[in-house]
Design an enzyme around this catalytic site. Structure first.
Site, short mmCIF file in Angstrom:
data_model
loop_
_atom_site.label_atom_id
_atom_site.label_comp_id
_atom_site.label_asym_id
_atom_site.label_seq_id
_atom_site.Cartn_x
_atom_site.Cartn_y
_atom_site.Cartn_z
N TYR A 42 -26.86 -20.81 68.08
CA TYR A 42 -28.26 -20.23 68.68
C TYR A 42 -29.27 -20.91 67.73
CZ TYR A 42 -25.33 -17.34 71.54
OH TYR A 42 -24.46 -16.85 72.45
N LYS A 61 -12.83 -19.35 64.01
CA LYS A 61 -11.96 -20.31 64.61
C LYS A 61 -12.00 -21.64 63.41
CE LYS A 61 -10.02 -22.51 68.15
NZ LYS A 61 -8.97 -21.56 69.02
N ASP A 84 -9.77 -16.65 70.00
CA ASP A 84 -9.25 -16.71 71.29
C ASP A 84 -7.99 -15.57 71.12
OD1 ASP A 84 -8.15 -18.34 69.32
OD2 ASP A 84 -7.56 -19.94 70.83
N ASP A 130 -21.40 -12.74 70.76
CA ASP A 130 -22.36 -12.70 72.03
C ASP A 130 -21.31 -12.29 73.04
OD1 ASP A 130 -24.21 -12.38 74.10
OD2 ASP A 130 -24.81 -14.54 73.83
MG MG Z 1 -25.12 -11.59 75.49
#
Ligand code: MG
Ligand code: NAI
Length: 340
Positions: free
Chosen positions: A128, A175, A208, A232
């Site tokens: 982001y 990850k 995952d 998120d």
């Molecule tokens: Mg969101």
């Protein structure tokens, strides 16, 4: 009797369903008797037209001054157009900790296992950061930025909170098997903080697998610390476990300021119809009341909401009912009245 304190809070109404759900939350707060002077400030596409800027400096200044804001969702154009104002706001004010409690105790859905977890999502970096470029025809690049500083402070926020609230486990989501450098640094940073809290069980889980476990065995999660992107995505997944985006609140917290907002976006598909579920924003405002030291009022709102939901009536369409936003709020206010 001593005069009740008046709190000054910046209000960003937001786009889409934002004005509907923030005014619903204001009605509930007003009914508690807590006095708030709302300072309405612009942001988003509308602000671009009136102020020539999607995030006017005066809006940031207002939040810096009053230190607390309630915010509705802001729309971000997809694939092009202006950059996310939500991301910019969090970065500008260094609101590094995105705290999202997810509970099944509201009783909105009949999940087979109790869910009572809190996500601590890093809020200022990762993919982001918005560092993107076209590097050749047909090839685009986004940079994933992970720093020791940001990873350490989100970990500290999670562990400090877990210790204060006597929580038993913190999971770090990663990850690092694939992104050995970036997620590797995230994990190293969280591990150092975890070592300072021997009383709290520390676990690591690959993102995952985390998604699958959240669906199958959500009860194993207690406090969860994640990078920005994973946080998120897992937030919306968790919302889906407890009744949807209409019921999950959040706070963006930094060392100086805090901005309270739901997990959900501007919901353009239902905006303006008067049927948005305001519970997520009411609960975000309730987190704000606690932040302001108004614990008693927050407890009353929580109790009123529990009573209201137990009736299973006056629910908005996302919860299977036919009520409008206003009717749902009326229902909560009736319960608040009973708790006087
Ligand atoms: Mg969101
Ligand atoms: P969304 O969260 O707005 O909507 C997803 C789905 O959930 C829709 O079907 C919507 O109707 C439903 N929903 C969400 N909140 C609801 C509520 N309170 N009551 C009833 N139903 C509700 O996500 P979407 O559609 O991906 O994004 C729409 C816009 O919102 C985009 O421009 C996005 O960038 C922005 N957004 C802003 C956020 C913020 O301001 N913090 C957070 C997430 C998205």
């Amino acid at each position: 009797m001593s005069q009740a304190k008046v709190h000054t809070v910046t209000l960003i109404q937001g786009d889409g369903i934002g004005p509907e759900v923030t005014s619903a939350a204001r009605r509930v707060i007003a009914a508690t008797g807590v006095q708030i002077e709302w300072v309405l400030m612009p942001a988003g596409a509308a602000a671009a037209e009136t102020h020539g800027n999607t995030l006017p400096e005066e809006t940031l200044e207002s939040i810096r001054l009053h230190k607390v804001a309630l915010k509705g969702p802001l729309t971000t154009p997809i694939g092009g157009g202006f950059r996310s104002v939500n991301v910019a706001l969090r970065k500008e004010l260094d609101l590094y900790s995105n705290v999202r409690p997810v509970r099944s105790s509201l009783g909105v859905t009949e999940h087979h296992k109790p869910i009572n977890l809190v996500l601590f999502r890093e809020n200022t970096e990762d993919l982001y950061a918005g560092l993107e470029q076209d590097i050749a025809p047909g090839v685009a690049q986004s940079l994933k930025i992970i720093t020791e500083k940001a990873s350490t402070r989100i970990a500290r926020a999670a562990f400090q909170w877990a210790a204060q609230k006597h929580r038993h486990t913190v999971h770090a989501v990663h990850k690092a098997n694939i992104m050995k450098k970036s997620d590797g640094l995230f994990l190293q940073s969280v591990r150092k903080v975890a070592a300072e809290y021997p009383q709290i069980q520390y676990k690591e889980i690959i993102v995952d697998n985390c998604a699958m476990q959240m669906v199958m065995r959500p009860e194993i999660f207690d406090v969860v610390v994640l990078g920005n992107l994973y946080g998120d995505i897992i937030s919306d997944l968790c919302a889906g476990l407890v009744g949807g985006l209409g019921v999950v609140p959040g706070a963006n917290v930094g060392d100086d300021c805090a901005v309270f907002e739901s997990v959900h976006g501007s919901a353009p598909d239902i905006a303006g119809k008067g049927v948005a579920n305001p519970i997520a924003t009411i609960l975000s405002a309730n987190m704000m009341l606690r932040h302001l030291g108004e614990e008693k009022a927050a407890d009353r709102v929580q109790a009123a909401l529990t009573l209201f939901l137990a009736d299973k009536s006056n629910l908005t369409p996302d919860l299977g009912g036919t009520a409008t936003t206003d009717q749902l709020v009326d229902g909560i206010l009736r319960k608040l009245d009973l708790l006087k």
